[in-house]
Design a protein around this motif. Structure first.
Motif, PDB file in Angstrom:
ATOM      1  N   PHE A 234       0.995  -1.139   0.233  1.00  0.00           N
ATOM      2  CA  PHE A 234      -0.085  -0.236   0.286  1.00  0.00           C
ATOM      3  C   PHE A 234       0.921   1.192  -0.069  1.00  0.00           C
ATOM      4  CE2 PHE A 234      -2.573  -3.509   0.755  1.00  0.00           C
ATOM      5  CZ  PHE A 234      -4.374  -2.601   0.865  1.00  0.00           C
ATOM      6  N   GLY A 274       3.807  -7.506  -2.169  1.00  0.00           N
ATOM      7  CA  GLY A 274       4.007  -6.226  -2.558  1.00  0.00           C
ATOM      8  C   GLY A 274       4.004  -6.341  -3.895  1.00  0.00           C
ATOM      9  N   GLY A 294       4.039 -13.546  -0.204  1.00  0.00           N
ATOM     10  CA  GLY A 294       3.019 -12.411   0.093  1.00  0.00           C
ATOM     11  C   GLY A 294       2.316 -11.742  -1.125  1.00  0.00           C
ATOM     12  N   ARG A 297      -2.027 -12.205  -5.652  1.00  0.00           N
ATOM     13  CA  ARG A 297      -2.331 -13.111  -7.486  1.00  0.00           C
ATOM     14  C   ARG A 297      -2.160 -14.602  -7.340  1.00  0.00           C
ATOM     15  NH1 ARG A 297       0.899  -8.395  -6.934  1.00  0.00           N
ATOM     16  NH2 ARG A 297      -0.603  -6.442  -8.107  1.00  0.00           N
ATOM     17  N   TYR A 313       2.864  -1.222  -9.041  1.00  0.00           N
ATOM     18  CA  TYR A 313       3.501  -0.794  -8.573  1.00  0.00           C
ATOM     19  C   TYR A 313       4.058  -0.467 -10.679  1.00  0.00           C
ATOM     20  CZ  TYR A 313       3.781  -1.336  -4.361  1.00  0.00           C
ATOM     21  OH  TYR A 313       2.935  -2.221  -3.115  1.00  0.00           O
TER      22      TYR A 313
HETATM   23  O1  G3H Z   1       0.945  -8.094   2.135  1.00  0.00           O
HETATM   24  C1  G3H Z   1       0.848  -8.324   1.334  1.00  0.00           C
HETATM   25  C2  G3H Z   1       0.401  -7.621   0.101  1.00  0.00           C
HETATM   26  O2  G3H Z   1      -0.339  -6.278   0.856  1.00  0.00           O
HETATM   27  C3  G3H Z   1      -0.483  -8.078  -1.189  1.00  0.00           C
HETATM   28  O3  G3H Z   1       0.254  -6.690  -2.113  1.00  0.00           O
HETATM   29  P1  G3H Z   1      -0.487  -7.047  -3.557  1.00  0.00           P
HETATM   30  O4  G3H Z   1      -1.431  -7.148  -4.081  1.00  0.00           O
HETATM   31  O5  G3H Z   1       0.509  -5.975  -4.826  1.00  0.00           O
HETATM   32  O6  G3H Z   1       0.234  -8.693  -4.511  1.00  0.00           O
END
Ligand code: G3H
Length: 313
Positions: A234, A274, A294, A297, A313
């Motif tokens: 985020f 992320g 994490g 997807r 991103y």
């Molecule tokens: O902790 C995990 C992230 O919020 C996942 O990020 P993402 O939606 O870019 O896969």
């Protein structure tokens, strides 16, 4: 007890970081996660593609599909299937849990208010499974008080979470307030240990310098966190293999140098999160030293289908 030993440890880490070019060297010496490596070696698309360069495209894709099928179970076990959006509905949480059971993901990762709901759906699943619930705490800014983080942690574990992903206080870290950061993390780790839950600490790498990433990782290792995690998903950026390698080498250095204070069992793991867009990304993170991923997807990572949600991103 945490706070007293933590203060000494924080000074030691600060000195070590200040002494520091060693960390850059250490980044090249990332200790290998043997399980992850073995899996990656067996599932290296590029190596396979080179070997099979003379084969027809159809044959190559058949072989790749077979390899993917063989190894998707291993990959799934490393995935926290994540839904942290504010607008996630109960139906979305139910779908997340159904997918996690179907594909055998490690956990579903949800906001703390959704822990009980997710635990209920998982308990009611018809297929036997060992999917856990991972709750984020102090999410996504990490800027609430230590007391609030500790209380949210206890609440989430009592509601059914077996793992906690807390966000570090980024502003205090960037202010060099080592004691504050250490006590903040230690308070959550201590609740997790008392209630037998795993603890991951999100350091939000996109907002940190390399020195801060290394220092934060070392502090987390010193107070007994089980994992350091790259990103909330985020902020302004997500996981990179370079950051994963730096974090892995930093926690390893902390455990080696300060073993009496560091994590029980000696090993602190890295969770990459992320912006993980596809299998190439996922395996690059594992090769760099991550042992957990994490991602929102997860399904497309294990099935090869186009993800429903594009990367931010
Ligand atoms: O902790 C995990 C992230 O919020 C996942 O990020 P993402 O939606 O870019 O896969």
């Amino acid at each position: 007890m945490w706070a007293r030993s933590g203060t000494r440890a924080a000074r030691a880490v600060a000195a070590s970081v200040a002494a520091g070019a060693g960390l850059a060297v250490a980044a090249q010496q990332t200790r290998e996660d043997k399980g992850a490596w073995a899996m990656c070696e067996a599932y290296d698309f590029r190596a396979e593609s080179q070997k099979l360069a003379s084969s027809s495209l159809a044959r190559v894709s058949k072989i790749v599909a077979k390899l993917q099928e063989q190894h998707s179970g291993d990959l799934a076990k490393r995935i926290d299937h994540t839904l942290l959006k504010a607008e996630a509905t109960v139906a979305d949480i139910e779908k997340l849990c159904r997918e996690a059971v179907q594909h055998g993901f490690k956990t579903v990762c949800v906001n703390s208010s959704n822990v009980k709901t997710a635990a209920g759906f998982l308990a009611a699943a018809e297929k036997p499974h060992d999917v856990g619930v991972c709750a984020v705490v102090g999410f996504p800014l990490g800027a609430c008080t230590t007391e609030t983080k500790a209380a949210e942690t206890e609440d989430a574990i009592r509601a059914g979470a077996s793992e906690i992903d807390m966000v570090i206080n980024v502003g205090r870290l960037k202010s060099g307030e080592w004691d504050y950061v250490l006590r903040d993390v230690a308070a959550v780790v201590s609740v997790c240990k008392r209630l037998d839950a795993g603890c991951k600490v999100i350091i939000e790498t996109c907002l940190l310098t390399d020195e801060e990433k290394a220092a934060a990782s070392m502090l987390c290792a010193l107070v007994g966190a089980d994992f350091v995690k790259t990103s909330t998903g985020f902020s302004t950026g997500g996981a990179t293999p370079e950051d994963v390698a730096l974090m892995k080498s930093s926690v390893t250095a902390a455990v080696d140098r300060f073993s009496p204070l560091a994590a029980k069992g000696g090993e602190v793991q890295v969770k990459a999160s992320g912006g993980i867009k596809g299998t190439d990304d996922a395996y690059a993170m594992l090769r760099a030293g991550a042992s957990r991923l994490g991602t929102s997807r997860g399904v497309s990572l294990v099935t090869g289908e186009t993800p429903a949600s594009p990367s931010s991103y």
